[in-house]
Design a protein around this motif. Structure first.
Motif, PDB file in Angstrom:
ATOM      1  N   LEU A 170       0.869  -1.184   0.000  1.00 14.37           N
ATOM      2  CA  LEU A 170       0.000   0.000   0.000  1.00 14.37           C
ATOM      3  C   LEU A 170       0.896   1.220   0.000  1.00 14.37           C
ATOM      4  N   MET A 171       0.587   2.169  -0.866  1.00 15.26           N
ATOM      5  CA  MET A 171       1.448   3.337  -1.041  1.00 15.26           C
ATOM      6  C   MET A 171       0.593   4.586  -0.904  1.00 15.26           C
ATOM      7  N   SER A 172       1.027   5.506  -0.017  1.00 15.35           N
ATOM      8  CA  SER A 172       0.217   6.706   0.228  1.00 15.35           C
ATOM      9  C   SER A 172       1.051   7.842   0.816  1.00 15.35           C
ATOM     10  N   PRO A 173       0.740   9.107   0.527  1.00 14.86           N
ATOM     11  CA  PRO A 173      -0.171   9.535  -0.528  1.00 14.86           C
ATOM     12  C   PRO A 173       0.569   9.502  -1.876  1.00 14.86           C
ATOM     13  N   THR A 174      -0.186   9.427  -2.995  1.00 16.45           N
ATOM     14  CA  THR A 174       0.473   9.418  -4.297  1.00 16.45           C
ATOM     15  C   THR A 174       0.037  10.640  -5.104  1.00 16.45           C
ATOM     16  N   THR A 175       0.736  10.887  -6.193  1.00 21.43           N
ATOM     17  CA  THR A 175       0.367  11.980  -7.090  1.00 21.43           C
ATOM     18  C   THR A 175       0.118  11.381  -8.465  1.00 21.43           C
ATOM     19  N   ARG A 176      -0.548  12.143  -9.307  1.00 24.44           N
ATOM     20  CA  ARG A 176      -0.839  11.661 -10.650  1.00 24.44           C
ATOM     21  C   ARG A 176       0.475  11.328 -11.363  1.00 24.44           C
ATOM     22  N   GLY A 177       1.509  12.156 -11.127  1.00 23.65           N
ATOM     23  CA  GLY A 177       2.809  11.945 -11.763  1.00 23.65           C
ATOM     24  C   GLY A 177       3.384  10.581 -11.460  1.00 23.65           C
ATOM     25  N   ILE A 178       3.374  10.210 -10.174  1.00 23.28           N
ATOM     26  CA  ILE A 178       3.976   8.926  -9.804  1.00 23.28           C
ATOM     27  C   ILE A 178       3.108   7.768 -10.290  1.00 23.28           C
ATOM     28  N   ARG A 179       1.774   7.959 -10.307  1.00 26.41           N
ATOM     29  CA  ARG A 179       0.883   6.894 -10.802  1.00 26.41           C
ATOM     30  C   ARG A 179       1.095   6.667 -12.296  1.00 26.41           C
ATOM     31  N   GLU A 180       1.274   7.759 -13.048  1.00 26.90           N
ATOM     32  CA  GLU A 180       1.556   7.641 -14.488  1.00 26.90           C
ATOM     33  C   GLU A 180       2.875   6.902 -14.704  1.00 26.90           C
ATOM     34  N   ARG A 260      -3.696  13.209  -0.902  1.00 26.76           N
ATOM     35  CA  ARG A 260      -4.712  12.933   0.116  1.00 26.76           C
ATOM     36  C   ARG A 260      -4.841  11.436   0.339  1.00 26.76           C
ATOM     37  N   PRO A 261      -5.414  11.008   1.495  1.00 23.51           N
ATOM     38  CA  PRO A 261      -5.540   9.572   1.755  1.00 23.51           C
ATOM     39  C   PRO A 261      -6.222   8.823   0.600  1.00 23.51           C
ATOM     40  N   GLU A 262      -7.174   9.484  -0.080  1.00 25.28           N
ATOM     41  CA  GLU A 262      -7.899   8.837  -1.191  1.00 25.28           C
ATOM     42  C   GLU A 262      -6.965   8.381  -2.298  1.00 25.28           C
ATOM     43  N   SER A 263      -5.760   8.951  -2.356  1.00 24.04           N
ATOM     44  CA  SER A 263      -4.843   8.623  -3.451  1.00 24.04           C
ATOM     45  C   SER A 263      -4.056   7.348  -3.178  1.00 24.04           C
ATOM     46  N   VAL A 264      -4.409   6.625  -2.098  1.00 17.44           N
ATOM     47  CA  VAL A 264      -3.682   5.402  -1.746  1.00 17.44           C
ATOM     48  C   VAL A 264      -3.758   4.377  -2.886  1.00 17.44           C
ATOM     49  N   VAL A 265      -2.605   3.764  -3.160  1.00 16.84           N
ATOM     50  CA  VAL A 265      -2.488   2.807  -4.254  1.00 16.84           C
ATOM     51  C   VAL A 265      -2.226   1.417  -3.680  1.00 16.84           C
ATOM     52  N   LEU A 266      -2.865   0.399  -4.257  1.00 11.76           N
ATOM     53  CA  LEU A 266      -2.645  -0.988  -3.828  1.00 11.76           C
ATOM     54  C   LEU A 266      -1.990  -1.783  -4.958  1.00 11.76           C
ATOM     55  N   VAL A 267      -0.861  -2.421  -4.639  1.00 14.42           N
ATOM     56  CA  VAL A 267      -0.143  -3.254  -5.607  1.00 14.42           C
ATOM     57  C   VAL A 267      -0.119  -4.674  -5.037  1.00 14.42           C
ATOM     58  N   LYS A 268      -0.416  -5.679  -5.887  1.00 14.98           N
ATOM     59  CA  LYS A 268      -0.499  -7.052  -5.373  1.00 14.98           C
ATOM     60  C   LYS A 268       0.391  -8.029  -6.133  1.00 14.98           C
ATOM     61  N   GLY A 269       0.773  -9.101  -5.431  1.00 14.99           N
ATOM     62  CA  GLY A 269       1.458 -10.222  -6.073  1.00 14.99           C
ATOM     63  C   GLY A 269       2.786  -9.848  -6.710  1.00 14.99           C
ATOM     64  N   THR A 270       3.031 -10.396  -7.918  1.00 11.83           N
ATOM     65  CA  THR A 270       4.339 -10.184  -8.576  1.00 11.83           C
ATOM     66  C   THR A 270       4.559  -8.720  -8.955  1.00 11.83           C
ATOM     67  N   ASN A 271       3.469  -7.950  -9.049  1.00 11.60           N
ATOM     68  CA  ASN A 271       3.627  -6.515  -9.338  1.00 11.60           C
ATOM     69  C   ASN A 271       4.432  -5.800  -8.258  1.00 11.60           C
TER      70      ASN A 271
END
Length: 430
Positions: A170-180, A260-271
């Motif tokens: 779980l990664m937080s907080p994130t920005t559009r830049g890092i998500r892209e 913001r907390p809503e920007s939390v990203v979830l990565v699973k498994g081999t990812n």
């Protein structure tokens, strides 16, 4: 002291606390029984506690300890519960928290801030430590760990924890830049607090992201036809296609949720392994200016890993006289400071149940950016308690702590703030 709203109603009494994945910066325990047993450990007890930690010795204390001051087992177990592992370690710098720590760090010297070759050495050392932690996690010898950068925190959890049967991050907080950037690296991830329902993408707060799907024509077709009109020089005579304003609205929303907390990203498994490589090569992981310039992120773990330094949470007991109707009453308190990870919090509460005869209260201070780690990520397959105990038997945690950490999180975006134990039963407030 904040007042409690309706949603803060105390929990029903229970023998267990809900799991709390946030990192605490301070715990303040109070009790009518003294905490003097926690002071001035003998050299031998201190040594024994360290060894018990390193060998993951499972200590089970009696439910109630008659004279805690004379109980060596208790004191050794207490020492054992204060240990944590850190990388990098510079004694003159406080390496946690990292978010919002600029002011604290500004007066400190950092010999690497203008030295690129030194920065490269620090970073390659850090990569070795990070990879070592990930390998421990993958082989279920480490239950979880945190990566704390100056902008965001990541919680990596072994398969079997928090109700998941794969490794999660779980990664937080994130920005559009890092998500892209993550998308471009081929990392699959989800935004668990941004719900998708039918055609409308809603965030957790319920605001709509726009009806882009209602457009029958795809974005590209629209944009192509528009640029063709532009070439002919007639674009001004035609109303701009709505798809562009929809795109802008969507982007504006994505940016609004940044930080913001809503920007939390979830990565699973081999990812999560792809994420590891991405982070090792990610330039924006390290501040380029300011007091944290050139300093690799902080790695925090419950167990040893390559390049880690053993650290101790600080503990001190204080006796306070509080005024009551009949005069003065002794109120004893124990303060723990440092990055208190979930397993430490659990170990402490188990210990104090025994030492304080089943009755104490605690104020818990959360590093706020990590409270969002208590959301309940979507789970494909729930593992039974026994399976988790077997699979993670060598991860260095007490079986009871492991049981607690394998629970499905229930606190949402909040975290534990007050805990009361009375007659061995818990009440808590988030």
């Amino acid at each position: 002291h904040r007042s409690f709203s309706e949603s803060d109603k105390p929990s029903p009494e229970s023998t267990e606390l809900p799991v709390d994945w946030s990192i605490k910066t301070r715990l303040l325990f109070t009790s009518s029984q003294p905490f003097t047993w926690a002071d001035h450990l003998k050299a031998q007890e201190e040594a024994q506690g360290v060894v018990q930690h390193c060998r993951a010795t499972e200590v089970t204390l009696p439910q109630s300890i008659q004279d805690p001051k004379l109980c060596t087992e208790l004191r050794c177990a207490f020492q054992q519960s204060l240990v944590y592992w850190l990388h990098p370690a510079f004694p003159w710098l406080s390496l946690f928290p990292r978010i919002g720590a600029d002011r604290k760090m500004s007066a400190k010297t950092s010999p690497w801030s203008n030295d690129e070759s030194l920065q490269r050495i620090l970073m390659s050392d850090w990569s070795v430590s990070f990879t070592s932690l990930y390998n421990l996690l993958k082989t279920k010898l480490c239950p979880y760990f945190y990566v704390c950068t100056y902008q965001f925190t990541i919680l990596f959890r072994a398969s079997g924890l928090a109700g998941n049967d794969v490794i999660t991050a779980l990664m937080s907080p994130t920005t559009r830049g890092i998500r892209e950037a993550m998308k471009n690296e081929g990392i699959e991830f989800s935004l668990p607090l941004v719900k998708e329902s039918g055609h409308e993408k809603k965030t957790a707060s319920g605001t709509s992201l726009g009806h882009a799907e209602e457009q029958a024509i795809s974005d590209e077709d629209e944009e192509e036809s528009f640029s063709w009109l532009e070439e002919m020089g007639v674009q001004d005579k035609i109303k701009k296609p709505d798809i562009l304003s929809i795109k802008l609205r969507k982007e504006k929303h994505e940016v609004q949720m940044d930080h913001r907390p809503e920007s939390v990203v979830l990565v699973k498994g081999t990812n999560t392994f792809t994420l590891l490589n991405f982070l090792i090569n990610c330039k924006s992981l390290i501040a380029t200016s300011g007091p944290q310039a050139g300093l690799p992120p902080t790695l925090l773990s419950p167990i040893a890993f390559r390049g880690a330094t053993m650290q101790m949470l600080k503990a001190r007991s204080v006796n306070v006289k509080t005024q009551v109707v009949s005069g003065y009453k002794d109120q004893f308190s124990l303060e723990i400071t440092g990055p208190v990870m979930p397993h430490s919090l659990h170990a402490m509460t188990m210990l104090l149940g025994s030492s304080q005869r089943g009755s104490f209260s605690a104020g818990l201070y959360t590093h706020e950016p990590t409270a969002v780690f208590n959301i309940c990520p979507p789970v494909d397959k729930v593992l039974g308690k026994e399976t988790v105990r077997e699979e993670l038997a060598n991860c260095g945690l007490h079986p009871k702590t492991l049981d607690q950490l394998s629970q499905t999180p229930v606190l949402g975006k909040s975290s534990l703030r007050n805990v009361e134990m009375s007659d061995y039963l818990y009440n808590w407030r988030a």
